[in-house]
Write a protein that holds these residues in place. Structure first.
Motif, PDB file in Angstrom:
ATOM      1  N   GLU A 255      -5.133 -11.427  -6.144  1.00  0.00           N
ATOM      2  CA  GLU A 255      -6.367 -10.413  -6.624  1.00  0.00           C
ATOM      3  C   GLU A 255      -6.216  -9.131  -5.695  1.00  0.00           C
ATOM      4  O   GLU A 255      -6.949  -8.140  -5.992  1.00  0.00           O
ATOM      5  CB  GLU A 255      -7.534 -11.001  -6.229  1.00  0.00           C
ATOM      6  N   TRP A 256      -5.330  -9.040  -4.475  1.00  0.00           N
ATOM      7  CA  TRP A 256      -5.187  -7.918  -3.839  1.00  0.00           C
ATOM      8  C   TRP A 256      -4.817  -6.655  -4.534  1.00  0.00           C
ATOM      9  O   TRP A 256      -5.368  -5.365  -4.091  1.00  0.00           O
ATOM     10  CB  TRP A 256      -4.472  -8.058  -2.757  1.00  0.00           C
TER      11      TRP A 256
ATOM     12  N   THR B   2      -5.719  -5.586  -7.543  1.00  0.00           N
ATOM     13  CA  THR B   2      -6.836  -5.070  -8.306  1.00  0.00           C
ATOM     14  C   THR B   2      -8.143  -4.761  -7.450  1.00  0.00           C
ATOM     15  O   THR B   2      -9.228  -4.239  -7.964  1.00  0.00           O
ATOM     16  CB  THR B   2      -7.273  -6.246  -9.461  1.00  0.00           C
ATOM     17  N   ASN B   3      -8.135  -5.177  -6.226  1.00  0.00           N
ATOM     18  CA  ASN B   3      -9.348  -5.094  -5.388  1.00  0.00           C
ATOM     19  C   ASN B   3      -9.078  -4.396  -4.050  1.00  0.00           C
ATOM     20  O   ASN B   3      -8.329  -4.769  -3.065  1.00  0.00           O
ATOM     21  CB  ASN B   3      -9.648  -6.577  -4.994  1.00  0.00           C
TER      22      ASN B   3
ATOM     23  N   LEU C 141      -9.717  -6.110  -0.704  1.00  0.00           N
ATOM     24  CA  LEU C 141      -8.812  -7.090  -0.365  1.00  0.00           C
ATOM     25  C   LEU C 141      -7.548  -6.403   0.277  1.00  0.00           C
ATOM     26  O   LEU C 141      -6.862  -6.750   1.169  1.00  0.00           O
ATOM     27  CB  LEU C 141      -8.524  -8.270  -1.459  1.00  0.00           C
ATOM     28  N   ASN C 142      -7.114  -5.139  -0.445  1.00  0.00           N
ATOM     29  CA  ASN C 142      -5.978  -4.858  -0.011  1.00  0.00           C
ATOM     30  C   ASN C 142      -6.223  -3.724   1.074  1.00  0.00           C
ATOM     31  O   ASN C 142      -5.078  -3.269   1.351  1.00  0.00           O
ATOM     32  CB  ASN C 142      -5.135  -4.152  -1.167  1.00  0.00           C
TER      33      ASN C 142
ATOM     34  N   GLU D 188      -8.975   4.636  -2.434  1.00  0.00           N
ATOM     35  CA  GLU D 188      -8.991   3.162  -3.003  1.00  0.00           C
ATOM     36  C   GLU D 188      -7.920   2.998  -3.895  1.00  0.00           C
ATOM     37  O   GLU D 188      -7.561   3.958  -4.742  1.00  0.00           O
ATOM     38  CB  GLU D 188     -10.425   3.148  -3.334  1.00  0.00           C
TER      39      GLU D 188
ATOM     40  N   SER E 153      -6.213   0.462  -6.863  1.00  0.00           N
ATOM     41  CA  SER E 153      -6.532  -0.644  -7.606  1.00  0.00           C
ATOM     42  C   SER E 153      -5.685  -0.470  -8.921  1.00  0.00           C
ATOM     43  O   SER E 153      -5.611   0.502  -9.542  1.00  0.00           O
ATOM     44  CB  SER E 153      -8.083  -0.853  -7.884  1.00  0.00           C
TER      45      SER E 153
END
Length: 210
Positions: A83-84, A86-87, A90-91, A100, A102
């Motif tokens: 999921e990293w 897209t998030n 998290l990344n 940011e 994503s």
């Protein structure tokens, strides 16, 4: 086959291009400056077959979408970090003032595989968590080199103070998977210059006692 190191972005994250005599290549960790990277690949008449990620921290994935779209190729990542991409939370891109990041999910999730073959490229996979939960080191035995991401550096190791990091786990990953490789294997880290397994066994202060 040849590999090329391309430091990209404000953190000078190493993107690596592993190419063969047919002009095919694998792109490891396209971290930033996607337009520059795509131009470099085209200027060198290289045809990417896939993007392989050692992990999905923001400075290693910033150009994934540009490269994926330019060449219509799949992205591989460990399932622990599915999921990293897209998030931003998290990344890590949401924590820093660099914008940011994503994108789309990876095309292939890696788990317990011990090898990966893409075209004429054959790689051994080591799950080496500690810097991040889904860190992978890719051993290219034919070229005597391991793409280690932020697991092992010249004279240092990856940071473990980010979410999901674990110092003891990182040391164990290095000991169990990287230090068992032949001493002449070249370590291609996510930042800084290349080194060798033997040199790190002898001189890396974080690995004393192994």
């Amino acid at each position: 086959m040849n590999w090329t190191q391309l430091p990209l972005g404000p953190l000078q994250t190493n993107c690596y291009i592993l190419s063969n005599e047919k002009g095919e290549c694998i792109v490891f960790d396209p971290g930033a400056e996607g337009e520059k990277l795509v131009s470099w690949l085209n200027e060198n008449h290289l045809r990417p077959l896939a993007i392989l990620l050692t992990h999905a921290h923001f400075d290693h994935i910033g150009a994934v979408e540009q490269v994926r779209e330019a060449f219509d190729i799949p992205v591989y990542i460990h399932k622990e970090e599915a999921e990293w991409l897209t998030n931003p939370a998290l990344n890590g891109s949401a924590r820093f003032q660099l914008g940011e990041i994503s994108g789309q999910p990876a095309d292939h999730l890696l788990g317990n595989e011990d090898s990966l073959t893409i075209g004429s490229f054959s790689l051994r996979l080591f799950h080496t968590p500690g810097h991040s939960p889904g860190s992978i080191s890719y051993f290219f035995e034919e070229g005597n080199a391991v793409f280690a991401g932020d697991t092992l550096f010249m004279g240092s190791i990856g940071r473990t103070d980010l979410p999901g990091g674990n110092h003891e786990q990182l040391i164990r990953s290095i000991h169990d998977h990287l230090l068992t490789l032949p001493e002449e294997v070249i370590v291609l880290p996510g930042h800084g210059p290349a080194t060798m397994i033997g040199d790190e066994m002898e001189r890396n202060p974080f690995l004393n006692g192994f």
